[in-house]
Scaffold this motif. Structure first.
Motif, PDB file in Angstrom:
ATOM      1  N   THR A   2       7.357 -44.605  14.024  1.00 20.92           N
ATOM      2  CA  THR A   2       8.225 -45.514  14.230  1.00 20.92           C
ATOM      3  C   THR A   2       8.911 -45.848  14.182  1.00 20.92           C
ATOM      4  O   THR A   2      10.226 -45.847  13.335  1.00 20.92           O
ATOM      5  N   HIS A   5      10.812 -48.323  11.915  1.00 21.04           N
ATOM      6  CA  HIS A   5      10.632 -47.876  10.762  1.00 21.04           C
ATOM      7  C   HIS A   5      12.371 -47.326  10.287  1.00 21.04           C
ATOM      8  O   HIS A   5      12.729 -46.861   9.016  1.00 21.04           O
ATOM      9  N   LEU A   9      15.655 -47.726   7.784  1.00 22.29           N
ATOM     10  CA  LEU A   9      15.258 -46.449   6.718  1.00 22.29           C
ATOM     11  C   LEU A   9      16.942 -45.727   6.541  1.00 22.29           C
ATOM     12  O   LEU A   9      17.976 -45.862   5.956  1.00 22.29           O
ATOM     13  N   THR A  84      11.990 -44.662  -6.115  1.00 21.49           N
ATOM     14  CA  THR A  84      12.138 -45.528  -5.264  1.00 21.49           C
ATOM     15  C   THR A  84      11.797 -45.031  -4.085  1.00 21.49           C
ATOM     16  O   THR A  84      10.832 -46.651  -3.442  1.00 21.49           O
ATOM     17  N   THR A  86       8.363 -43.927  -3.274  1.00 21.30           N
ATOM     18  CA  THR A  86       7.292 -44.171  -3.948  1.00 21.30           C
ATOM     19  C   THR A  86       6.713 -45.719  -2.830  1.00 21.30           C
ATOM     20  O   THR A  86       5.740 -45.898  -2.424  1.00 21.30           O
ATOM     21  N   THR A  87       7.827 -46.471  -3.720  1.00 20.24           N
ATOM     22  CA  THR A  87       7.870 -48.108  -2.762  1.00 20.24           C
ATOM     23  C   THR A  87       7.585 -47.457  -0.983  1.00 20.24           C
ATOM     24  O   THR A  87       7.155 -48.347  -0.296  1.00 20.24           O
ATOM     25  N   ILE A  88       8.759 -47.098  -0.975  1.00 15.76           N
ATOM     26  CA  ILE A  88       8.499 -47.009   0.266  1.00 15.76           C
ATOM     27  C   ILE A  88       7.317 -46.145   1.271  1.00 15.76           C
ATOM     28  O   ILE A  88       7.177 -46.482   2.889  1.00 15.76           O
ATOM     29  N   LEU A  89       7.179 -44.673   0.521  1.00 16.69           N
ATOM     30  CA  LEU A  89       6.027 -44.280   1.431  1.00 16.69           C
ATOM     31  C   LEU A  89       4.726 -44.949   1.066  1.00 16.69           C
ATOM     32  O   LEU A  89       3.516 -44.099   1.399  1.00 16.69           O
ATOM     33  N   SER A  90       4.627 -45.566   0.182  1.00 14.68           N
ATOM     34  CA  SER A  90       3.078 -46.346  -0.242  1.00 14.68           C
ATOM     35  C   SER A  90       2.446 -47.440   1.651  1.00 14.68           C
ATOM     36  O   SER A  90       1.573 -48.577   0.934  1.00 14.68           O
ATOM     37  N   ARG A  91       4.235 -47.020   1.902  1.00 17.44           N
ATOM     38  CA  ARG A  91       3.919 -48.297   3.439  1.00 17.44           C
ATOM     39  C   ARG A  91       3.368 -47.405   3.829  1.00 17.44           C
ATOM     40  O   ARG A  91       3.369 -46.159   4.138  1.00 17.44           O
ATOM     41  N   PRO A  92       3.210 -48.486   5.412  1.00 17.46           N
ATOM     42  CA  PRO A  92       3.148 -47.465   6.385  1.00 17.46           C
ATOM     43  C   PRO A  92       4.472 -46.660   7.244  1.00 17.46           C
ATOM     44  O   PRO A  92       4.151 -46.909   8.017  1.00 17.46           O
ATOM     45  N   VAL A  93       4.536 -45.462   6.507  1.00 13.17           N
ATOM     46  CA  VAL A  93       5.884 -45.345   6.743  1.00 13.17           C
ATOM     47  C   VAL A  93       5.217 -43.168   6.420  1.00 13.17           C
ATOM     48  O   VAL A  93       4.761 -43.060   5.999  1.00 13.17           O
ATOM     49  N   GLY A  94       5.836 -42.458   6.910  1.00 14.70           N
ATOM     50  CA  GLY A  94       5.595 -41.236   7.464  1.00 14.70           C
ATOM     51  C   GLY A  94       6.670 -40.408   6.870  1.00 14.70           C
ATOM     52  O   GLY A  94       7.670 -41.329   7.117  1.00 14.70           O
ATOM     53  N   ARG A  95       6.662 -39.217   5.940  1.00 13.22           N
ATOM     54  CA  ARG A  95       7.744 -38.489   5.488  1.00 13.22           C
ATOM     55  C   ARG A  95       8.818 -38.323   6.489  1.00 13.22           C
ATOM     56  O   ARG A  95       9.916 -38.161   6.257  1.00 13.22           O
ATOM     57  N   GLU A  97       9.213 -40.325   9.079  1.00 15.35           N
ATOM     58  CA  GLU A  97       9.944 -41.252   9.267  1.00 15.35           C
ATOM     59  C   GLU A  97      11.174 -40.651   8.458  1.00 15.35           C
ATOM     60  O   GLU A  97      12.190 -41.658   9.003  1.00 15.35           O
TER      61      GLU A  97
ATOM     62  N   ARG B 114      -2.053 -43.893   7.863  1.00 20.82           N
ATOM     63  CA  ARG B 114      -0.620 -44.012   7.202  1.00 20.82           C
ATOM     64  C   ARG B 114      -1.822 -46.348   7.225  1.00 20.82           C
ATOM     65  O   ARG B 114      -1.265 -46.872   6.567  1.00 20.82           O
ATOM     66  N   TYR B 128      12.697 -49.126  -9.580  1.00 19.21           N
ATOM     67  CA  TYR B 128      14.268 -48.659  -9.491  1.00 19.21           C
ATOM     68  C   TYR B 128      14.363 -48.748  -7.680  1.00 19.21           C
ATOM     69  O   TYR B 128      13.738 -48.316  -6.645  1.00 19.21           O
TER      70      TYR B 128
END
Lengths: 258, 350
Positions: A2, A5, A9, A84, A86-95, A97, B114, B128
């Motif tokens: 996407t 995203h 980033l 940090t 984990t809060t990004i990749l716990s969203r519908p964001v691919g690695r 991306e 996803r 953090y």
């Protein structure tokens, strides 16, 4: 993948790195430029402009390299370490991306820094009679694409090794990349097929960073063809794409313990 | 400076937040994919994960055979000591950690998809964030990742900032925030996408009593709104106040999965009787009733115990037959703490 995203980033990375006192290095560049003007110029009668521009262009590349290596090598690791990511990749964001966003963000930082240094550089050249030339734009551009490729290298290493090793390997790749032609030629001068094969393999395994080095030609007024610039750009794009694909493959398999 | 948590008064922003181009899950809307709305919010079956560590790549068990279900609108708490496997379980749910075995369905979809994470909010333990962004910039960053419509974004950010009482501090950089402020901002980013499922890893960890109270009030407000929440904690009283159901993890295994409603029904009883000689008492009442009797005491009364209503009836009949004066009968509710300690003690003895 996407686009929004990746842009978010990249923007986040840019803001974070730019505010992290990275631009203090620009001041270092200013000192180097002033130093080269005041110290070296009296020693080089008639070639002050060339000396100032040669030192300035080399300093731009080296300071850009420092930013890319020292920010890039710890960037992914810090986010892994602090959680940090984990809060990004716990969203519908691919690695992938995520990595592409980090790569572009770091590129933006490096480009901004190069732009500021370029302006400083040109201002300094205005003080040296006859040294100013718009052809320096080519040198700035080549420095940018070289450092962009280095950014891809540091992103790749940052996904698989510690920040220290990532910095060491990237600096090693920078040095070896500038020597890859020499390594190949040295291998070919040796007796026996093994040394020749090793030289050839090393040459093809490492990006040949000398293709981006047009500083000498620009400073001495030698021609740099559009074909060379185009091929160098294509070369950097191919290598960066390959490295980012490899980084994505490695990073996709990585465990991210929160 | 007093802080007021206003979670209960927050208007439900689901419809507005969904106006963006986020991938949506079926929330029971007409024309949605059939079946998903009826699914539980979270369904975990036989989740197993081990890690390799050290030079010899020694295998360390993370979790083994963890299974549980969280219904929509329910608050489910994962309880366990540090290292019990709570964070690993949560990591597996969010596809941050790749389990060797098991199945996870987030809001009716495979967790590796996803899209399943589009309606999930997550707060990690000890959050953090980027030091050099301001609180508002950070939420804008997460709003972009969440695909929240640009027209709705500012309003939504203001709303969650007010919800966690961080509106006035949103312009400061994060490296100037206290731990409690970071925790509240962490909750704000988790709430930003107006999630159907909130996953909170130790949400009250590291907070002072005031901070804990604020976060607890906020979570109670979210519970009232009907949000599904999975939270992990090792602080039993917090869980007791918030959770509808609890799963106790010990050494990576889910050793208990129980609704707290059924736990509230479980009572033990204390019967205070006139104290005869110990030999008379021993002959008169069942042995189990004397578990709380101190043989060294020589008072005028003695406290006998019964574990359930059946035992209580039996004990009262025995007292009546022996002519013991029953002075009082108290019921004592078995708390979650008792259950937690009993479960762990049982595990330790095993």
């Amino acid at each position: 993948m996407t686009r929004n995203h990746v842009i978010a980033l990249a923007r986040g990375t840019f803001l974070e790195t730019v505010r992290d006192r990275v631009f203090y290095l620009v001041a270092v560049f200013g000192f180097i430029m002033m130093g080269s003007t005041t110290i070296l110029s009296p020693l080089t009668i008639g070639a002050q402009g060339k000396i100032v521009s040669d030192v300035g262009l080399a300093a731009m590349t080296l300071l850009g390299l420092l930013v890319v290596v020292f920010v890039g090598s710890g960037m992914v690791h810090k986010e892994l370490d602090k959680g940090t990511i984990t809060t990004i990749l716990s969203r519908p964001v691919g690695r992938r991306e995520y990595l592409l966003g980090k790569f572009l963000g770091l590129n933006l930082t490096m480009a901004a820094m190069l732009a500021v240094m370029s302006v400083l550089f040109l201002l300094m050249l205005l003080l040296s009679p006859g040294a100013f030339s718009l052809r320096f734009g080519i040198a700035f551009y080549m420095a940018f694409i070289e450092l962009s490729l280095i950014t891809a290298i540091v992103v790749f290493f940052s996904t698989c090794v510690s920040p220290v090793l990532s910095a060491v390997f990237t600096l090693g790749a920078f040095v070896a990349g500038h020597l890859s032609e020499s390594i190949r030629d040295f291998g070919h001068l040796q007796q026996g097929p093994v040394a020749q094969a090793v030289g050839t393999v090393v040459y093809y395994l490492l990006p040949n960073l000398e293709v981006f080095n047009v500083r000498g030609s620009i400073v001495h007024g030698d021609p740099v063809t559009a074909a060379h610039i185009g091929l160098a750009t294509l070369y950097a794009v191919c290598w960066s794409t390959l490295l980012l694909l490899l980084s994505g493959a490695v990073f996709s398999r990585r465990e991210l313990r929160g | 400076m007093s802080r007021q948590v206003v979670a209960e008064n927050v208007p439900h922003a689901r419809a507005r937040a969904m106006a963006g181009n986020r991938p949506e899950l079926d929330l029971g809307t007409p024309g949605a994919e059939p079946g998903i709305a009826a699914e539980p919010a979270l369904h975990v079956v036989d989740l197993t994960k081990s890690f390799r560590s050290g030079f010899a790549r020694r295998e360390i068990r993370g979790i083994e055979g963890v299974s549980f279900t969280v219904a929509r609108g329910e608050v489910f708490a994962l309880l366990g000591h540090n290292g019990a496997g709570k964070t690993t379980t949560i990591g597996c749910l969010l596809d941050l950690v790749r389990p060797e075995r098991g199945e996870v369905k987030l809001l009716g979809r495979d967790h590796r998809d996803r899209v399943s994470r589009a309606r999930v909010g997550y707060l990690p333990e000890r959050p953090y964030f980027f030091d050099y962004l301001t609180g508002r910039e950070l939420l804008e960053f997460y709003a972009d990742l969440q695909d929240i419509d640009r027209r709705e974004r500012t309003g939504r950010i203001d709303e969650v900032l007010r919800q966690v009482d961080m509106f006035s501090d949103a312009g400061r950089r994060l490296n100037k925030y206290s731990k409690g402020m970071l925790q509240r901002l962490g909750l704000a980013q988790a709430l930003l996408g107006d999630p159907d499922l909130l996953i909170l890893d130790e949400p009250m960890s590291g907070l002072d009593p005031m901070g804990r109270l604020e976060v607890r009030s906020l979570l109670l407000g979210l519970k009232k709104q009907g949000r599904t929440i999975l939270l992990s904690s090792h602080i039993v009283p917090d869980v007791e106040q918030l959770a509808d159901a609890v799963g106790i993890l010990r050494d990576g295994r889910l050793v208990l999965n129980q609704r707290l409603g059924s736990l509230a029904d479980a009572c033990s009883y204390r019967v205070r009787a006139g104290a005869p000689a110990a030999t008379v008492l021993a002959a008169a009442v069942p042995l189990w009733a004397m578990s709380a009797v101190d043989p060294a005491s020589a008072g005028a009364v003695t406290d006998l115990s019964a574990a359930d209503p059946r035992q209580l009836r039996e004990l009262l009949e025995a007292c009546d037959r022996a002519g013991l004066a029953v002075l009082a009968v108290d019921s004592q509710r078995s708390g979650l703490e008792d259950l937690f300690l009993t479960t762990h003690r049982r595990g330790g003895e095993a």
